[in-house]
Design an enzyme around this catalytic site. Structure first.
Site, short mmCIF file in Angstrom:
data_model
loop_
_atom_site.label_atom_id
_atom_site.label_comp_id
_atom_site.label_asym_id
_atom_site.label_seq_id
_atom_site.Cartn_x
_atom_site.Cartn_y
_atom_site.Cartn_z
N CYS A 68 0.85 -1.21 0.00
CA CYS A 68 0.00 0.00 0.00
C CYS A 68 0.87 1.25 0.00
CB CYS A 68 -0.96 0.00 1.18
SG CYS A 68 -0.18 -0.12 2.80
N SER A 69 1.97 1.22 -0.73
CA SER A 69 2.91 2.33 -0.75
C SER A 69 2.31 3.56 -1.39
CB SER A 69 4.15 1.93 -1.55
OG SER A 69 4.99 3.03 -1.74
N GLY A 70 2.48 4.68 -0.71
CA GLY A 70 2.10 5.95 -1.29
C GLY A 70 0.66 6.02 -1.73
N GLY A 71 -0.24 5.32 -1.01
CA GLY A 71 -1.63 5.34 -1.42
C GLY A 71 -1.84 4.69 -2.77
N ASP A 76 4.00 -2.42 -9.66
CA ASP A 76 4.80 -2.89 -10.78
C ASP A 76 4.92 -4.40 -10.68
OD1 ASP A 76 7.06 -3.55 -9.03
OD2 ASP A 76 7.44 -1.39 -8.95
N ASP A 90 -5.74 5.70 -2.58
CA ASP A 90 -6.46 6.11 -1.38
C ASP A 90 -7.82 6.71 -1.73
OD1 ASP A 90 -4.59 5.28 0.41
OD2 ASP A 90 -3.64 7.23 0.67
N GLU A 156 -28.95 -1.24 5.01
CA GLU A 156 -27.66 -1.25 4.32
C GLU A 156 -26.86 -2.51 4.67
OE1 GLU A 156 -26.37 3.39 3.71
OE2 GLU A 156 -26.31 2.57 5.76
#
Length: 272
Positions: A68-71, A76, A90, A156
């Site tokens: 979850c790097s950098g949102g 790759d 995010d 819901e």
């Protein structure tokens, strides 16, 4: 630290998931004092991340890892080789995710795309989107729920249970099937995607805006056996050639109706 976290998480239990973020807090100009090798900073950092993940995999083969790097800033093939899922963005707004997920799908598989149903209004965009639309958008990947369930109404929650069950029934088709982008500009116009796997076909259709001047009336499927017969959950039957040339009429695409309509159509090949 990663090794201690893996042990703490309870390795060997399939439900355990370790999330890793691997963005370095360093200046993009390179590492001071390294001279000609300063511009190798990012390459060496990436190799270091891969080494850490390889070590964790070797020591804890039962561990599931989500990047979850950098949102979602780093997806790759190198990281996919070492992780089970990636956090695509995010931004979990269902309408925005349509374009995000379409771009992702040109290179990477649905089974590795973490896709969450979050609250409405969305915590980032403040856009209000119906629960079914949010679910149908997240169903295009590895479905997850990231909303505050304590604030969801009884209706819901019941709808969510039904949609989760529907997703589980077709999960292998979506996550391992062949993807066809059928129509539309995702998030802008009426659109649809199709997944085909073995004898089953799943179509996810969306219509974010009801007042489109010329909405499509039918969705033409792709990649079917033209001579085979396909059956819906309601018992309707069509030849594959009919579905590909004439198409299916979708309530979601009707010209009259509210914004943010969506649906999932499931077909099974019953002969041919």
């Amino acid at each position: 630290m990663g090794d201690r976290l893996a042990v703490w998480a309870g390795v060997g239990v399939r439900a355990r998931l370790l999330q890793v973020g691997h963005e370095p807090q360093l200046h993009p100009g390179g590492l001071a004092g390294r001279g000609e090798r300063a511009d190798l900073l990012w390459i060496e950092h990436t190799r270091g991340v891969y080494a850490v993940l390889d070590t964790l995999r070797e020591r804890h083969p039962g561990l599931r890892i989500e990047s979850c790097s950098g949102g979602g800033g780093r997806v790759d093939f190198g990281i996919l080789r070492r992780t089970d899922e990636v956090w695509t963005s995010d931004n979990t707004d269902a309408r925005d995710r349509q374009a995000i997920q379409e771009g992702y799908s040109y290179l990477y598989p649905a089974c590795a795309m973490s896709a969450w149903v979050t609250d409405s209004p969305n915590p980032h965009t403040r856009r209000e989107v119906p629960l079914a639309y949010r679910f149908h958008m997240a169903m295009a990947g590895a479905l997850g729920i990231g909303g505050d369930l304590t604030r969801w109404s009884a209706e819901e929650l019941e709808q969510a249970r039904s949609l989760v069950a529907a997703y589980k029934a077709v999960r292998p088709v979506i996550q391992h099937g062949r993807l066809h982008r059928l129509a539309g500009d995702p998030g802008i116009t009426a659109s649809a995607v199709q997944y085909s796997h073995e004898d089953r076909v799943v179509v996810l259709a969306y219509n974010p805006f009801a007042l489109a001047k010329r909405p499509p009336r039918r969705v033409r499927l792709a990649g079917l056996d033209p001579s085979a017969i396909y059956e819906s959950a309601e018992g309707e039957r069509w030849h594959g050639q009919t579905l590909m040339s004439h198409g299916l009429e979708l309530p979601t695409w009707f010209i009259a109706g509210p914004d943010y309509r969506s649906e999932m159509v499931v077909l099974r090949r019953v002969s041919g």
